[in-house]
Design a protein around this motif. Structure first.
Motif, PDB file in Angstrom:
ATOM      1  N   PHE A  75      -9.053  35.272   7.315  1.00  0.00           N
ATOM      2  CA  PHE A  75      -8.101  34.337   7.913  1.00  0.00           C
ATOM      3  C   PHE A  75      -8.049  34.477   9.428  1.00  0.00           C
ATOM      4  N   PHE A  76      -8.237  35.720   9.918  1.00  0.00           N
ATOM      5  CA  PHE A  76      -8.159  35.984  11.355  1.00  0.00           C
ATOM      6  C   PHE A  76      -9.488  36.487  11.893  1.00  0.00           C
ATOM      7  N   LEU A  93      -6.103  46.477  11.115  1.00  0.00           N
ATOM      8  CA  LEU A  93      -4.845  46.342  11.859  1.00  0.00           C
ATOM      9  C   LEU A  93      -3.740  45.800  10.957  1.00  0.00           C
ATOM     10  N   ILE A  94      -4.074  44.799  10.146  1.00  0.00           N
ATOM     11  CA  ILE A  94      -3.082  44.199   9.243  1.00  0.00           C
ATOM     12  C   ILE A  94      -2.625  45.220   8.206  1.00  0.00           C
ATOM     13  N   GLU A  95      -3.596  45.964   7.663  1.00  0.00           N
ATOM     14  CA  GLU A  95      -3.245  46.980   6.669  1.00  0.00           C
ATOM     15  C   GLU A  95      -2.362  48.056   7.278  1.00  0.00           C
ATOM     16  N   ARG A  96      -2.699  48.527   8.479  1.00  0.00           N
ATOM     17  CA  ARG A  96      -1.913  49.566   9.137  1.00  0.00           C
ATOM     18  C   ARG A  96      -0.527  49.064   9.558  1.00  0.00           C
ATOM     19  N   ALA A  97      -0.390  47.749   9.668  1.00  0.00           N
ATOM     20  CA  ALA A  97       0.932  47.179   9.950  1.00  0.00           C
ATOM     21  C   ALA A  97       1.790  47.112   8.690  1.00  0.00           C
ATOM     22  N   GLY A  98       1.260  47.614   7.582  1.00  0.00           N
ATOM     23  CA  GLY A  98       2.010  47.697   6.337  1.00  0.00           C
ATOM     24  C   GLY A  98       2.063  46.417   5.535  1.00  0.00           C
ATOM     25  N   LEU A  99       1.079  45.524   5.757  1.00  0.00           N
ATOM     26  CA  LEU A  99       1.157  44.199   5.142  1.00  0.00           C
ATOM     27  C   LEU A  99       0.209  44.003   3.963  1.00  0.00           C
ATOM     28  N   LYS A 100      -0.647  44.937   3.685  1.00  0.00           N
ATOM     29  CA  LYS A 100      -1.575  44.778   2.573  1.00  0.00           C
ATOM     30  C   LYS A 100      -0.797  44.656   1.273  1.00  0.00           C
ATOM     31  N   GLY A 101      -1.026  43.557   0.533  1.00  0.00           N
ATOM     32  CA  GLY A 101      -0.306  43.306  -0.704  1.00  0.00           C
ATOM     33  C   GLY A 101       1.035  42.621  -0.527  1.00  0.00           C
ATOM     34  N   VAL A 124       3.333  30.038   7.497  1.00  0.00           N
ATOM     35  CA  VAL A 124       4.466  30.907   7.823  1.00  0.00           C
ATOM     36  C   VAL A 124       4.094  32.376   7.601  1.00  0.00           C
ATOM     37  N   LEU A 125       3.400  32.673   6.495  1.00  0.00           N
ATOM     38  CA  LEU A 125       2.988  34.052   6.273  1.00  0.00           C
ATOM     39  C   LEU A 125       1.967  34.484   7.327  1.00  0.00           C
ATOM     40  N   ALA A 126       1.063  33.600   7.691  1.00  0.00           N
ATOM     41  CA  ALA A 126       0.076  33.922   8.732  1.00  0.00           C
ATOM     42  C   ALA A 126       0.774  34.267  10.044  1.00  0.00           C
ATOM     43  N   LYS A 127       1.805  33.515  10.380  1.00  0.00           N
ATOM     44  CA  LYS A 127       2.556  33.779  11.601  1.00  0.00           C
ATOM     45  C   LYS A 127       3.267  35.130  11.506  1.00  0.00           C
ATOM     46  N   HIS A 128       3.768  35.472  10.332  1.00  0.00           N
ATOM     47  CA  HIS A 128       4.417  36.766  10.127  1.00  0.00           C
ATOM     48  C   HIS A 128       3.418  37.905  10.345  1.00  0.00           C
ATOM     49  N   VAL A 129       2.222  37.756   9.808  1.00  0.00           N
ATOM     50  CA  VAL A 129       1.173  38.756   9.996  1.00  0.00           C
ATOM     51  C   VAL A 129       0.853  38.909  11.486  1.00  0.00           C
ATOM     52  N   GLN A 130       0.699  37.790  12.152  1.00  0.00           N
ATOM     53  CA  GLN A 130       0.383  37.805  13.584  1.00  0.00           C
ATOM     54  C   GLN A 130       1.465  38.541  14.375  1.00  0.00           C
ATOM     55  N   THR A 131       2.724  38.255  14.050  1.00  0.00           N
ATOM     56  CA  THR A 131       3.853  38.881  14.757  1.00  0.00           C
ATOM     57  C   THR A 131       3.903  40.384  14.519  1.00  0.00           C
ATOM     58  N   CYS A 132       3.705  40.813  13.271  1.00  0.00           N
ATOM     59  CA  CYS A 132       3.777  42.231  12.937  1.00  0.00           C
ATOM     60  C   CYS A 132       2.674  43.032  13.635  1.00  0.00           C
ATOM     61  N   VAL A 133       1.474  42.487  13.674  1.00  0.00           N
ATOM     62  CA  VAL A 133       0.359  43.174  14.333  1.00  0.00           C
ATOM     63  C   VAL A 133       0.587  43.240  15.841  1.00  0.00           C
ATOM     64  N   LYS A 136       3.153  45.978  16.579  1.00  0.00           N
ATOM     65  CA  LYS A 136       2.698  47.348  16.348  1.00  0.00           C
ATOM     66  C   LYS A 136       1.588  47.778  17.301  1.00  0.00           C
ATOM     67  N   PHE A 137       0.654  46.862  17.578  1.00  0.00           N
ATOM     68  CA  PHE A 137      -0.534  47.244  18.350  1.00  0.00           C
ATOM     69  C   PHE A 137      -0.649  46.563  19.715  1.00  0.00           C
ATOM     70  N   GLY A 138       0.194  45.569  19.986  1.00  0.00           N
ATOM     71  CA  GLY A 138       0.059  44.829  21.231  1.00  0.00           C
ATOM     72  C   GLY A 138      -1.144  43.908  21.244  1.00  0.00           C
ATOM     73  N   ILE A 139      -1.623  43.522  20.049  1.00  0.00           N
ATOM     74  CA  ILE A 139      -2.790  42.642  19.908  1.00  0.00           C
ATOM     75  C   ILE A 139      -2.380  41.404  19.135  1.00  0.00           C
ATOM     76  N   LYS A 140      -2.650  40.238  19.713  1.00  0.00           N
ATOM     77  CA  LYS A 140      -2.324  38.982  19.033  1.00  0.00           C
ATOM     78  C   LYS A 140      -3.557  38.460  18.312  1.00  0.00           C
ATOM     79  N   LEU A 141      -3.523  38.504  16.999  1.00  0.00           N
ATOM     80  CA  LEU A 141      -4.642  38.017  16.197  1.00  0.00           C
ATOM     81  C   LEU A 141      -4.767  36.505  16.313  1.00  0.00           C
ATOM     82  N   GLN A 142      -6.009  36.029  16.384  1.00  0.00           N
ATOM     83  CA  GLN A 142      -6.283  34.599  16.441  1.00  0.00           C
ATOM     84  C   GLN A 142      -6.892  34.138  15.119  1.00  0.00           C
ATOM     85  N   PRO A 143      -6.393  33.053  14.558  1.00  0.00           N
ATOM     86  CA  PRO A 143      -6.910  32.591  13.264  1.00  0.00           C
ATOM     87  C   PRO A 143      -8.351  32.090  13.349  1.00  0.00           C
TER      88      PRO A 143
END
Length: 342
Positions: free
Chosen positions: A230-231, A268-276, A305-314, A317-324
């Motif tokens: 997705f990203f 990065l997404i997994e370490r942000a606690g979002l896997k699953g 909306v979930l994609a935006k949530h993932v982007q915000t959480c990463v 946590k890391f100061g990196i904005k994921l791009q879809p």
């Protein structure tokens, strides 16, 4: 030209999201292309197989799906030149080339979508990109009603990017691509997962390994609707990487030619606690955090909306904005993820 009105797109996108286009057109000849002049005066979207598309509203713009088919091969002393219609399936092209003894695309096996979409996104995987073998792209320009041939350099390929997403966006339509494959082929095995193969591995061996890896990591969209990754994997400066490395010693990294560093978005997404993590019928896949799956007939808005949530959480946590990688399509045309509120 083949066309339809009030066409349901649910079976035309791998997220299996319901959306209706007022008009669906499938040009398959040069005369069909000229007939599009009366279509493009309102919002439209050029759709391949829908494997990288998310319809975010119940109504879609006018849809144009190129119907150009066919594969031709010309052989020289040192290379093969292959011309492929935009409507051909990418994975089937990989298989066909290998069956013909033409090697180079095996690392790109099992990537979903049409051949015409490949240069737009400059698809890539396991150390290989579409641009590596592109000679030219045949493109129909709407304004001049003429066919152009764009060289590899004119396509301005970048990481998951091209001139078709930039200066030439919606100014024309890809008809075919021309690829060139040197006969002095060597397997590209440097990417993790392929480095276990012997140095003398055949193209078939590489293709089978790529398929096995992808099948083990990525859910089948026929079973769990999804669009694959997705990203995009983010590229950061060496300085930012070194700063992050102090806190995350196990962080995967891939040095680039310009001294920047590519990071793994899934990690990065997994370490942000979002896997699953699951919300409104949409899940960050429990095996591969880079994939969002539509588990319960969710809407395109729910997925966004979930994609935006993932982007915000990463980002937090890391100061990196994921791009879809996925493209978001509303009734007014293509839109950005930032337009959606959580």
């Amino acid at each position: 030209m083949k066309s339809a009105s009030q066409f349901q797109l649910k079976q035309s996108n791998s997220f299996n999201v319901a959306s209706i286009t007022p008009c669906f057109y499938q040009p398959a000849s040069y005369s069909d292309l000229r007939d599009l002049s009366s279509v493009i005066d309102r919002p439209f979207y050029i759709l391949g197989e829908g494997s990288n598309t998310l319809f975010v509203e119940s109504e879609a713009p006018v849809i144009i799906r190129p119907g150009f088919k066919g594969i031709t091969i010309k052989e020289t002393n040192d290379s093969y030149h292959v011309r492929v219609g935009a409507a051909e399936n990418w994975h089937q092209l990989v298989i066909y080339c290998i069956e013909q003894g033409i090697y180079g695309l095996e690392n790109l096996a099992l990537i979903p979508g049409s051949v015409g979409a490949a240069p737009v996104q400059n698809i890539g995987a396991y150390g290989v990109e579409f641009a590596d073998y592109c000679r030219e792209v045949e493109w129909f320009e709407f304004s001049s009603q003429s066919v152009k041939k764009l060289s590899r350099e004119e396509c301005q390929f970048g990481y998951r990017d091209s001139v078709f997403k930039g200066a030439l966006y919606n100014r024309g339509l890809i008809i075919s691509v021309s690829l060139v494959f040197p006969k002095n082929w060597r397997a590209k095995l440097s990417y993790h997962g392929l480095d276990s193969l012997p140095a003398g591995a055949s193209a078939v061996d590489v293709m089978k390994q790529v398929i096995a890896i992808r099948a083990s990591k990525l859910p089948d969209p026929q079973v769990l609707p999804n669009a694959g990754s997705f990203f995009k994997n983010p590229i950061v400066s060496a300085e930012q990487y070194l700063s992050l490395k102090q806190d995350y010693q196990d962080m995967p990294f891939y040095p680039q030619a310009d001294n920047s560093i590519k990071l793994a978005a899934g990690w990065l997404i997994e370490r942000a606690g979002l896997k699953g993590f699951c919300q409104n019928g949409v899940e960050v896949h429990h095996r591969q955090a880079l994939v969002l799956v539509n588990k319960a007939c969710a809407s395109g808005k729910d997925i966004s909306v979930l994609a935006k949530h993932v982007q915000t959480c990463v980002l937090e946590k890391f100061g990196i904005k994921l791009q879809p990688e996925v493209r978001f399509i509303a009734a007014r045309g293509e839109v950005e993820l930032d337009e959606f509120e959580q």
